[in-house]
Design a protein around this motif. Structure first.
Motif, PDB file in Angstrom:
ATOM      1  N   LEU A 161       0.820  -1.218   0.000  1.00  0.00           N
ATOM      2  CA  LEU A 161       0.000   0.000   0.000  1.00  0.00           C
ATOM      3  C   LEU A 161       0.851   1.264   0.000  1.00  0.00           C
ATOM      4  CD1 LEU A 161      -3.010  -0.504   2.447  1.00  0.00           C
ATOM      5  CD2 LEU A 161      -3.094   0.137   0.052  1.00  0.00           C
ATOM      6  N   ILE A 162       1.882   1.277   0.805  1.00  0.00           N
ATOM      7  CA  ILE A 162       2.742   2.455   0.929  1.00  0.00           C
ATOM      8  C   ILE A 162       3.524   2.701  -0.361  1.00  0.00           C
ATOM      9  CG2 ILE A 162       4.717   3.436   2.180  1.00  0.00           C
ATOM     10  CD1 ILE A 162       2.139   3.376   3.828  1.00  0.00           C
ATOM     11  N   ASP A 163       4.010   1.640  -0.986  1.00  0.00           N
ATOM     12  CA  ASP A 163       4.868   1.770  -2.169  1.00  0.00           C
ATOM     13  C   ASP A 163       4.114   1.803  -3.492  1.00  0.00           C
ATOM     14  OD1 ASP A 163       7.016   1.732  -0.427  1.00  0.00           O
ATOM     15  OD2 ASP A 163       7.349  -0.420  -0.643  1.00  0.00           O
ATOM     16  N   ASP A 164       2.812   1.614  -3.473  1.00  0.00           N
ATOM     17  CA  ASP A 164       2.016   1.576  -4.699  1.00  0.00           C
ATOM     18  C   ASP A 164       2.106   2.917  -5.432  1.00  0.00           C
ATOM     19  OD1 ASP A 164      -0.059   1.551  -6.632  1.00  0.00           O
ATOM     20  OD2 ASP A 164      -1.222   0.157  -5.433  1.00  0.00           O
ATOM     21  N   LYS A 165       2.543   2.890  -6.697  1.00  0.00           N
ATOM     22  CA  LYS A 165       2.729   4.108  -7.501  1.00  0.00           C
ATOM     23  C   LYS A 165       1.421   4.832  -7.783  1.00  0.00           C
ATOM     24  CE  LYS A 165       7.119   3.519  -7.888  1.00  0.00           C
ATOM     25  NZ  LYS A 165       7.892   4.013  -6.783  1.00  0.00           N
ATOM     26  N   ASP A 189      -0.719   5.534  -5.573  1.00  0.00           N
ATOM     27  CA  ASP A 189      -0.982   6.289  -4.347  1.00  0.00           C
ATOM     28  C   ASP A 189      -2.407   6.081  -3.817  1.00  0.00           C
ATOM     29  OD1 ASP A 189      -0.395   7.985  -2.219  1.00  0.00           O
ATOM     30  OD2 ASP A 189      -0.810   9.812  -3.365  1.00  0.00           O
ATOM     31  N   PRO A 190      -2.785   4.830  -3.537  1.00  0.00           N
ATOM     32  CA  PRO A 190      -4.154   4.568  -3.073  1.00  0.00           C
ATOM     33  C   PRO A 190      -4.489   5.212  -1.724  1.00  0.00           C
ATOM     34  CG  PRO A 190      -2.804   2.624  -2.766  1.00  0.00           C
ATOM     35  CD  PRO A 190      -1.974   3.615  -3.532  1.00  0.00           C
ATOM     36  N   LEU A 191      -3.477   5.533  -0.939  1.00  0.00           N
ATOM     37  CA  LEU A 191      -3.715   6.160   0.358  1.00  0.00           C
ATOM     38  C   LEU A 191      -3.758   7.681   0.268  1.00  0.00           C
ATOM     39  CD1 LEU A 191      -1.394   3.976   2.631  1.00  0.00           C
ATOM     40  CD2 LEU A 191      -3.871   3.802   2.338  1.00  0.00           C
ATOM     41  N   GLY A 192      -3.369   8.228  -0.867  1.00  0.00           N
ATOM     42  CA  GLY A 192      -3.359   9.686  -1.026  1.00  0.00           C
ATOM     43  C   GLY A 192      -2.236  10.356  -0.261  1.00  0.00           C
ATOM     44  N   LEU A 193      -1.093   9.707  -0.165  1.00  0.00           N
ATOM     45  CA  LEU A 193       0.036  10.266   0.572  1.00  0.00           C
ATOM     46  C   LEU A 193       0.594  11.519  -0.105  1.00  0.00           C
ATOM     47  CD1 LEU A 193       1.850   6.941   1.507  1.00  0.00           C
ATOM     48  CD2 LEU A 193       0.228   8.252   2.888  1.00  0.00           C
TER      49      LEU A 193
END
Length: 114
Positions: A92-96, A98-102
């Motif tokens: 989730l954190i590394d997904d390009k 950006d599913p978390l909206g970081l």
């Protein structure tokens, strides 16, 4: 339960060109002294599953935007030292995508020369 730390990092995307090929780079600034508001704006939270991250990040993002509405920053999420990452956390954190909206508050600046 896994303890996580949410924080903000001054970040911009720079649009540029190299040998006629456009690209975007990420530039981050870390405040070593830790004296600015972004460095002090942090939250500790607990999660059971990686899927719990979205709600926690959204809440943190809303509070951050109220505190620093005009800055360009990324949200950083890390598991506290000694804690075990729940399955799917890194994905989730590394997904390009950006599913978390970081990167939702990161501004893009154009540094190409006319």
């Amino acid at each position: 339960m896994t303890q996580i730390n949410l924080s903000l990092t001054l970040t911009v995307f720079e649009r540029n060109e190299y040998n006629g090929v456009p690209y975007i780079s990420r530039t981050m600034t870390f405040d070593v002294a830790g004296l600015d508001l972004l460095s002090k704006f942090r939250r500790l939270a607990e999660i059971k599953r990686a899927s719990d991250l979205k709600e926690i990040v959204d809440h943190f993002a809303a509070k951050a935007r109220e505190a620093v509405p005009d800055e360009s920053y990324a949200i950083h999420v890390a598991v506290n030292r000694g804690q075990r990452k729940p399955p799917g956390f890194d994905r989730l954190i590394d997904d390009k995508t950006d599913p978390l909206g970081l990167d939702r508050f990161v501004k893009t600046i154009d540094t190409t020369k006319p």
